[in-house]
Design an enzyme around this catalytic site. Structure first.
Site, short mmCIF file in Angstrom:
data_model
loop_
_atom_site.label_atom_id
_atom_site.label_comp_id
_atom_site.label_asym_id
_atom_site.label_seq_id
_atom_site.Cartn_x
_atom_site.Cartn_y
_atom_site.Cartn_z
N LYS A 22 -104.67 16.35 74.55
CA LYS A 22 -103.79 15.19 74.84
C LYS A 22 -102.79 15.56 75.93
CE LYS A 22 -100.04 14.27 72.13
NZ LYS A 22 -98.84 14.19 72.95
N ASN A 23 -102.13 16.70 75.77
CA ASN A 23 -101.05 17.05 76.69
C ASN A 23 -101.55 17.52 78.05
OD1 ASN A 23 -99.26 16.31 74.77
ND2 ASN A 23 -98.54 18.37 74.27
N CYS A 116 -92.34 10.18 70.64
CA CYS A 116 -92.15 10.63 69.26
C CYS A 116 -90.67 10.68 68.90
CB CYS A 116 -92.79 12.00 69.07
SG CYS A 116 -94.37 11.87 68.25
N ARG A 121 -84.34 12.74 73.55
CA ARG A 121 -85.25 13.36 74.52
C ARG A 121 -84.87 12.86 75.91
NH1 ARG A 121 -91.35 13.43 72.45
NH2 ARG A 121 -91.55 15.03 74.05
N ASP A 306 -94.89 22.19 68.93
CA ASP A 306 -95.80 21.18 68.37
C ASP A 306 -96.54 21.68 67.13
OD1 ASP A 306 -95.05 19.36 70.23
OD2 ASP A 306 -96.83 19.54 71.49
N ARG A 398 -102.02 9.08 67.47
CA ARG A 398 -101.58 9.23 68.86
C ARG A 398 -102.09 10.55 69.45
NH1 ARG A 398 -95.31 8.02 69.54
NH2 ARG A 398 -95.93 8.94 71.51
C1 UD1 Z 1 -94.16 18.33 76.29
C2 UD1 Z 1 -95.25 17.95 75.33
C3 UD1 Z 1 -94.75 17.94 73.90
C4 UD1 Z 1 -94.12 19.28 73.56
C5 UD1 Z 1 -93.09 19.68 74.61
C6 UD1 Z 1 -92.56 21.09 74.42
C7 UD1 Z 1 -96.61 16.48 76.69
C8 UD1 Z 1 -97.12 15.11 76.91
N1 UD1 Z 1 -95.75 16.63 75.69
O1 UD1 Z 1 -93.15 17.34 76.16
O2 UD1 Z 1 -95.87 17.69 73.05
O3 UD1 Z 1 -93.50 19.20 72.31
O4 UD1 Z 1 -93.65 19.62 75.92
O5 UD1 Z 1 -93.60 22.00 74.44
O6 UD1 Z 1 -96.99 17.40 77.35
N2 UD1 Z 1 -85.29 18.14 78.34
C9 UD1 Z 1 -84.07 17.75 78.85
N3 UD1 Z 1 -84.06 16.93 79.95
C10 UD1 Z 1 -85.20 16.50 80.53
C11 UD1 Z 1 -86.45 16.90 79.98
C12 UD1 Z 1 -86.45 17.73 78.89
O7 UD1 Z 1 -83.01 18.13 78.37
O8 UD1 Z 1 -85.14 15.77 81.52
C13 UD1 Z 1 -85.31 19.04 77.16
C14 UD1 Z 1 -85.94 18.39 75.93
O9 UD1 Z 1 -85.02 17.59 75.23
C15 UD1 Z 1 -86.37 19.61 75.14
C16 UD1 Z 1 -86.76 20.60 76.23
O10 UD1 Z 1 -86.17 20.13 77.43
O11 UD1 Z 1 -85.27 20.12 74.42
C17 UD1 Z 1 -88.25 20.75 76.41
O12 UD1 Z 1 -88.85 19.51 76.56
P1 UD1 Z 1 -90.08 19.32 77.54
O13 UD1 Z 1 -90.73 20.63 77.78
O14 UD1 Z 1 -89.61 18.56 78.73
O15 UD1 Z 1 -91.02 18.40 76.68
P2 UD1 Z 1 -91.98 17.26 77.22
O16 UD1 Z 1 -92.50 17.62 78.56
O17 UD1 Z 1 -91.34 15.94 77.03
#
Ligand code: UD1
Length: 417
Positions: A22-23, A116, A121, A306, A398
């Site tokens: 998925k990711n 989720c 986030r 995850d 999902r």
């Molecule tokens: C992706 C994965 C998700 C996984 C996560 C961490 C996908 C579609 N989803 O989510 O399944 O749980 O990586 O391995 O690939 N953050 C900020 N500001 C931002 C963006 C992120 O503060 O603009 C923070 C988030 O709140 C979190 C951390 O960075 O604490 C990591 O999140 P991130 O790696 O960005 O997760 P996703 O890419 O959303």
């Protein structure tokens, strides 16, 4: 709301096949916006988040179709640089479209994404990175991004975010000059995205390390017909933990064990035998395992956030104390109150969950608050005495295709209600 009804305590025996992650699929589909030709992704399954992403692609003028398990995406006719509000609110990954749409149209409007439900986030890092590449951004809930020209830049990420790394790679592929992303995330899904873009003609170096360099090109012109994404390491880990929790023997085909080393290291020798082949994991349980000690989730290659809820569910039935610290999303413990309904002994202190294992978990009426806590509840229900009803199956679907069918095939007593 649909639910799963699970009568626990059946041991699981047999084979399971995992398909494209998925990711990996979500950013790959987003990156198709950069292309004016069709590409086929092999080995895909129909999972909820991917379907929503494809509907977003359709709503901005793109097309998709399935031939068997090959998904063809064609963004040559995309013409609306505006993300639909209702669909974008359904998945966090809608934010991945900002970078490629900006690169192609020089402007994009969007709403802040959904996804989720495990706490705040934010998307500030996405926007800051795009600003560094030259985007002007206004609005709050409704965002307007514009850039007459994207220009390569050095971007230092405050946290190794998966999505931000992917978004900035996609945006900078077509930017003028060189972009360097420092403290980039190293997840296999990012390596997969870069391999795809490089085959199309992008010039991305350093994927899988903490420093990724992108030399912008005018256009991605290498037409490829098919691409095979990596398989779903989180789905693999979920089924591994399910069989460990119930007992039995499982062969997981399509699994790249190198992507699951943090989990394998944790469970290795824990009253199970594991044999690893290039695209297969074989797991045989030999009794109740011991508690896992201390586990902290963090960006790859550390233990994945995850799999935190699935691991927590498993830890509940091990003898002794396990401490699980969440190092990525601080509020990701929604599974705990549900597990307590099953008689689990868990205390949450800040970002830590302290689990005192017991083999007396019993079935209960449960709710899947988010995708991975839903997976964790399934693991617990499979190992518990009696019947559990887990509502919110659509949340679990999902990220897990046909989870009820797959579990039935290996001997679980699971029905959809
Ligand atoms: C992706 C994965 C998700 C996984 C996560 C961490 C996908 C579609 N989803 O989510 O399944 O749980 O990586 O391995 O690939 N953050 C900020 N500001 C931002 C963006 C992120 O503060 O603009 C923070 C988030 O709140 C979190 C951390 O960075 O604490 C990591 O999140 P991130 O790696 O960005 O997760 P996703 O890419 O959303």
């Amino acid at each position: 709301m649909s639910k799963l009804i699970i009568n626990g305590k059946n041991k699981l025996y047999g084979k399971i096949e995992v398909k494209s992650a998925k990711n990996a699929m979500l950013p790959l589909i987003a990156s198709c916006v950069l292309l004016d030709f069709e590409v086929g992704f092999l080995n895909c399954s129909d999972i909820g988040d991917v379907s929503v992403m494809l509907e977003i692609i359709k709503s901005i003028g793109g097309k998709y179709r399935y031939e068997g398990d090959t998904l063809f995406v064609d963004c040559s006719s995309v013409y609306i640089p505006e993300l639909p509000c209702d669909l974008s609110k359904k998945i966090r990954a809608s934010v991945f479209l900002l970078g490629p749409l900006l690169a192609r149209f020089r402007k994009v409007s969007a709403v802040t994404p959904g996804g989720c439900n495990f706490g705040d986030r934010p998307i500030g890092m996405h926007l800051d990175g795009l600003r560094k590449l030259g985007a002007e951004i206004s609005g709050n809930e409704h965002l307007y991004l514009r850039a007459d020209k994207l220009k390569g830049s050095k971007i230092v990420l405050p946290f190794a975010s998966v999505g931000v790394t992917e978004n900035l790679i996609m945006a900078s592929c077509l930017a003028d000059g060189e972009t360097v992303i420092v403290n980039s995330a190293k997840e296999p899904e990012i390596v997969c995205l870069c391999a795809f873009l490089n085959r199309l003609g992008a010039k991305i170096y350093g994927a899988g390390t903490h420093k990724i360099t992108i030399h912008g090109v005018k256009k991605l012109t290498n037409k490829i017909t098919y691409f095979k994404p990596i398989t779903d390491r989180i789905e693999v880990g979920t089924y591994m933990l399910a069989v460990l929790n119930t007992g039995g023997e499982l062969e997981i085909s399509g699994a790249n064990f190198l992507h699951n080393t943090s989990l394998i290291k944790k469970i290795y020798n824990n009253t199970c035998k594991i044999s690893l082949e290039s695209d297969k994991i074989y797991l045989k349980c030999c009794g109740v395992g011991n508690a896992l000690g201390y586990v902290k989730t963090a960006p790859y290659p550390a233990f994945p956030t995850d799999l935190q809820s699935p691991l927590l569910a498993y830890a509940c039935s091990l003898s002794g104390k396990t401490i699980i610290e969440e190092g990525v999303f601080k509020n990701r413990f929604s599974i705990v109150n549900e597990l307590k309904k099953m008689n689990a002994d868990i205390t949450v202190e800040g970002c830590r969950a302290i689990v005192n294992g017991t083999n007396r978990l019993r079935g209960a009426v449960l709710n899947a608050g988010d995708l991975r806590s839903g997976a964790g509840l399934i693991i617990s229900a499979l190992g518990a005495e009696g019947v559990s009803e887990i509502s919110g199956l659509e949340v679990i679907e999902r990220g897990y295709a046909d989870i009820d069918k797959k579990l039935r095939l290996i001997g679980a007593d699971v029905t959809k209600g």
